[in-house]
Structures are given as C-alpha cells and as structure tokens.
Design a protein around this motif. Sequence first.
Motif, PDB file in Angstrom:
ATOM      1  N   SER A   7      -4.750 -13.539   0.860  1.00 50.61           N
ATOM      2  CA  SER A   7      -5.689 -13.095  -0.167  1.00 50.61           C
ATOM      3  C   SER A   7      -5.307 -11.690  -0.604  1.00 50.61           C
ATOM      4  N   ARG A   8      -5.955 -11.227  -1.655  1.00 49.02           N
ATOM      5  CA  ARG A   8      -5.653  -9.902  -2.200  1.00 49.02           C
ATOM      6  C   ARG A   8      -5.965  -8.797  -1.193  1.00 49.02           C
ATOM      7  N   PHE A   9      -6.827  -9.077  -0.238  1.00 50.73           N
ATOM      8  CA  PHE A   9      -7.295  -8.041   0.673  1.00 50.73           C
ATOM      9  C   PHE A   9      -6.694  -8.163   2.072  1.00 50.73           C
ATOM     10  N   ASP A  10      -5.835  -9.161   2.294  1.00 52.22           N
ATOM     11  CA  ASP A  10      -5.150  -9.306   3.582  1.00 52.22           C
ATOM     12  C   ASP A  10      -3.753  -8.718   3.468  1.00 52.22           C
ATOM     13  N   VAL A  11      -3.601  -7.489   3.915  1.00 53.47           N
ATOM     14  CA  VAL A  11      -2.342  -6.767   3.691  1.00 53.47           C
ATOM     15  C   VAL A  11      -1.476  -6.663   4.939  1.00 53.47           C
ATOM     16  N   SER A  12      -1.968  -7.162   6.064  1.00 52.10           N
ATOM     17  CA  SER A  12      -1.279  -6.912   7.332  1.00 52.10           C
ATOM     18  C   SER A  12       0.137  -7.471   7.374  1.00 52.10           C
ATOM     19  N   GLY A  13       0.360  -8.608   6.730  1.00 53.06           N
ATOM     20  CA  GLY A  13       1.690  -9.207   6.813  1.00 53.06           C
ATOM     21  C   GLY A  13       2.600  -8.923   5.639  1.00 53.06           C
ATOM     22  N   ILE A  14       2.124  -8.115   4.669  1.00 54.56           N
ATOM     23  CA  ILE A  14       2.908  -7.866   3.457  1.00 54.56           C
ATOM     24  C   ILE A  14       4.256  -7.223   3.770  1.00 54.56           C
ATOM     25  N   ILE A  15       4.275  -6.305   4.704  1.00 52.94           N
ATOM     26  CA  ILE A  15       5.512  -5.598   5.007  1.00 52.94           C
ATOM     27  C   ILE A  15       6.600  -6.570   5.472  1.00 52.94           C
ATOM     28  N   ASN A  16       6.199  -7.617   6.209  1.00 54.83           N
ATOM     29  CA  ASN A  16       7.181  -8.589   6.686  1.00 54.83           C
ATOM     30  C   ASN A  16       7.710  -9.455   5.548  1.00 54.83           C
ATOM     31  N   ILE A  17       6.823  -9.827   4.609  1.00 55.19           N
ATOM     32  CA  ILE A  17       7.271 -10.597   3.443  1.00 55.19           C
ATOM     33  C   ILE A  17       8.269  -9.768   2.632  1.00 55.19           C
ATOM     34  N   ILE A  18       7.914  -8.509   2.390  1.00 57.39           N
ATOM     35  CA  ILE A  18       8.759  -7.629   1.589  1.00 57.39           C
ATOM     36  C   ILE A  18      10.136  -7.446   2.231  1.00 57.39           C
ATOM     37  N   SER A  51      -1.688 -10.095  -1.677  1.00 51.44           N
ATOM     38  CA  SER A  51      -1.943  -8.672  -1.890  1.00 51.44           C
ATOM     39  C   SER A  51      -0.862  -8.057  -2.769  1.00 51.44           C
ATOM     40  N   THR A  52      -1.268  -7.155  -3.662  1.00 47.66           N
ATOM     41  CA  THR A  52      -0.298  -6.432  -4.486  1.00 47.66           C
ATOM     42  C   THR A  52      -0.053  -5.033  -3.925  1.00 47.66           C
ATOM     43  N   THR A  53      -0.390  -4.847  -2.670  1.00 43.03           N
ATOM     44  CA  THR A  53      -0.235  -3.533  -2.052  1.00 43.03           C
ATOM     45  C   THR A  53       1.209  -3.062  -2.084  1.00 43.03           C
ATOM     46  N   ILE A  54       1.407  -1.838  -2.535  1.00 43.83           N
ATOM     47  CA  ILE A  54       2.743  -1.260  -2.551  1.00 43.83           C
ATOM     48  C   ILE A  54       3.198  -0.984  -1.118  1.00 43.83           C
ATOM     49  N   SER A  55       4.475  -1.180  -0.860  1.00 42.77           N
ATOM     50  CA  SER A  55       5.041  -0.941   0.469  1.00 42.77           C
ATOM     51  C   SER A  55       6.022   0.216   0.400  1.00 42.77           C
ATOM     52  N   TYR A  56       5.708   1.291   1.108  1.00 41.30           N
ATOM     53  CA  TYR A  56       6.583   2.463   1.143  1.00 41.30           C
ATOM     54  C   TYR A  56       7.559   2.335   2.311  1.00 41.30           C
ATOM     55  N   LEU A  57       8.816   2.175   1.974  1.00 43.09           N
ATOM     56  CA  LEU A  57       9.840   1.974   2.999  1.00 43.09           C
ATOM     57  C   LEU A  57      10.975   2.976   2.866  1.00 43.09           C
ATOM     58  N   LYS A  58      10.709   4.087   2.192  1.00 43.03           N
ATOM     59  CA  LYS A  58      11.776   5.034   1.876  1.00 43.03           C
ATOM     60  C   LYS A  58      12.350   5.719   3.124  1.00 43.03           C
ATOM     61  N   ASN A  59      11.627   5.644   4.235  1.00 36.60           N
ATOM     62  CA  ASN A  59      12.145   6.257   5.458  1.00 36.60           C
ATOM     63  C   ASN A  59      13.152   5.362   6.183  1.00 36.60           C
ATOM     64  N   ASP A  60      13.322   4.143   5.675  1.00 35.66           N
ATOM     65  CA  ASP A  60      14.284   3.207   6.237  1.00 35.66           C
ATOM     66  C   ASP A  60      15.347   2.939   5.184  1.00 35.66           C
ATOM     67  N   SER A  61      16.562   3.374   5.411  1.00 38.73           N
ATOM     68  CA  SER A  61      17.624   3.277   4.413  1.00 38.73           C
ATOM     69  C   SER A  61      18.041   1.844   4.111  1.00 38.73           C
ATOM     70  N   ASN A  62      17.551   0.887   4.895  1.00 39.36           N
ATOM     71  CA  ASN A  62      17.899  -0.518   4.678  1.00 39.36           C
ATOM     72  C   ASN A  62      16.979  -1.209   3.671  1.00 39.36           C
ATOM     73  N   TYR A  63      15.914  -0.501   3.245  1.00 45.86           N
ATOM     74  CA  TYR A  63      14.940  -1.116   2.342  1.00 45.86           C
ATOM     75  C   TYR A  63      14.554  -0.137   1.226  1.00 45.86           C
ATOM     76  N   LEU A  64      14.027  -0.719   0.131  1.00 46.10           N
ATOM     77  CA  LEU A  64      13.525   0.066  -0.985  1.00 46.10           C
ATOM     78  C   LEU A  64      11.998   0.049  -0.984  1.00 46.10           C
ATOM     79  N   ASN A  65      11.374   1.073  -1.577  1.00 42.95           N
ATOM     80  CA  ASN A  65       9.946   0.985  -1.880  1.00 42.95           C
ATOM     81  C   ASN A  65       9.741  -0.253  -2.746  1.00 42.95           C
ATOM     82  N   HIS A  89       2.596   4.166  -8.753  1.00 40.31           N
ATOM     83  CA  HIS A  89       2.327   4.642  -7.389  1.00 40.31           C
ATOM     84  C   HIS A  89       3.584   5.228  -6.757  1.00 40.31           C
ATOM     85  N   ALA A  90       4.724   4.598  -7.021  1.00 37.93           N
ATOM     86  CA  ALA A  90       5.982   5.115  -6.473  1.00 37.93           C
ATOM     87  C   ALA A  90       6.282   6.507  -7.017  1.00 37.93           C
ATOM     88  N   PHE A  91       5.777   6.807  -8.216  1.00 36.74           N
ATOM     89  CA  PHE A  91       5.949   8.133  -8.819  1.00 36.74           C
ATOM     90  C   PHE A  91       4.897   9.122  -8.339  1.00 36.74           C
TER      91      PHE A  91
END
Length: 272
Positions: A7-18, A51-65, A89-91
């Motif tokens: 759902s739009r409000f279940d964000v716990s697994g988004i990072i793994n999908i991304i 969820s459309t939650t943005i994922s900030y991954l800039k601290n990991d060089s293997n992934y993009l925001n 948001h990225a800006f």
Amino acid sequence: ASYDSSSRFDVSGIINIIKEAQEKAFDTYNLKEFDYFVAATPPNTKVDEISTTISYLKNDSNYLNSTILGCDFWQSRTGWSLIAHEIGHAFGLVDLYDLRSLESPVAKSKFYLDQFQFLGFFDLMNWPTGPAPELTAWNRWMLGFISDQEIRCISGKTTIESIAPIESDSNSLKSLFIRLSNSELLVIESRASIGFDNKLPADATGLIVYIVNFDIDSGDGPIKLITKNGRKTNFLYDSVLQSGDRLNTSQIYIENLGRTLNGAIRVRVLHR
C-alpha cells in the motif's frame, strides 16, 4: 506484497525493491552515467498499492537515489509531474501538502481535500497532478531557477512594484520577499494561466501571498497561503488576490492594483 509494501503507506520493504530493480537495470546499463533512478511497477499496479517514498542511497556507491511509482501514473498525461515531484526531493525540496491528513483513515479510502489545506493547488511539491504545478517563487529561488535580480526584498516602507507571472520566461521582477521574523518570510508572487499552469482557472489567477516558516518540517505546512478574508474554501480559491483585492494583517498591507499592458501585476505593499 512479498516485500511488505502493498500500500502507499507500507514503506518498510521499498528499499529492497529499489535495490533489486537497480541491480537488474545496471546489469545492462552503466550506473555512473545516471543521476537518478525511477522504477515502474507492473501495469496493473495503482499508486495506492505501492509506496512512492523516495529512497536516499547516495551513501552507497553501488546505488542511486531513487523512487518507485505505480504504473497508473505512467499511463496518464500527468505522470511526468509525479516524477518531477520526487526528483524535487532529491534537490532538497520538501512536501508542501498535509502529510498527516493524507495518512488519516478517511484519506486512505478516498481523495481527501484537507491534504491541500496549506497551499491549495499551487506548487509541484504540493499537488503534482493539480492545475497549478509550477513551482512557487520560493522553491524556484531555492533551486536557482530564478535569480536574485528577479526578487526584491522589502522592509519597513510603502512601495509599488510590478511583478511578472512566475510562469513567464522573462527576466523581469517576479516576487517580493518580506522578512517577518528570524524564522518567517512572507512571499508575494503572480500566477497566470500559462506555462505548466495553463489549466489554472481564471478565478484562481492573480497574486498569492504565503509565509515560509523555516521551523516547520516537511508535510507539516512549511509554506502556508494567507487568505484574503480569513476563510478557507476548497483548494483555497479565496487566497488569490485579484484586481482591487486587499490583504491586511498586523504586519503587512497588500493590494492588487491591476495588470499592466505586458501582463505584470502592480502591487502596493506596506510593511509596518
């Protein structure tokens, strides 16, 4: 659902999908050639099912925001605007809609007007698919999309200025800034039915006045429109100052003196 994000409000697994989506994509493409990653869900997935939650991954060089979107946005003509909102948001731009209202039980079951109680239908970071997705003068200035020369700061005097519509591509004066306190700034700008605001209703064009509060967090109302009569109609139609309208508070007097021949609005301002 297997990622715990059904759902739009279940964000716990988004990072793994991304992360898995990026790993698949960069089997083919070179990660270093890109700045941002957007994943699209299968065609039958709706925005309220992911969820459309943005994922900030800039601290990991293997992934993009990155962000992930329901496919129903990709299939609509306004789909670009939600991508632009997430990239905003990225800006560093914040959410200007009421996040708490959006998360209420009523909001989860139907479109909820109160989520736009702070800024009506104005700004991409407020209602990306609404009739006025052009960024406000404040957000434009923060991003460097308008220069210091297109802003005028007013302090302790009466002045009359002509400001061009924020949507215009001219280098004319576009906004007035007035410092109210160490944490608050009042902004005056002109909105017209042009550019990405071409669907803005005629009775919603004119001057808008809002307060930027640096002490208020994203989603809690860091920018709020001031209504000219103290009431709040749906989407804050009563916040727009048209020709002859006045706004009078303890600190500020603002009057729309009408449009000039080139489409600018003449504004009288008294900062007490």
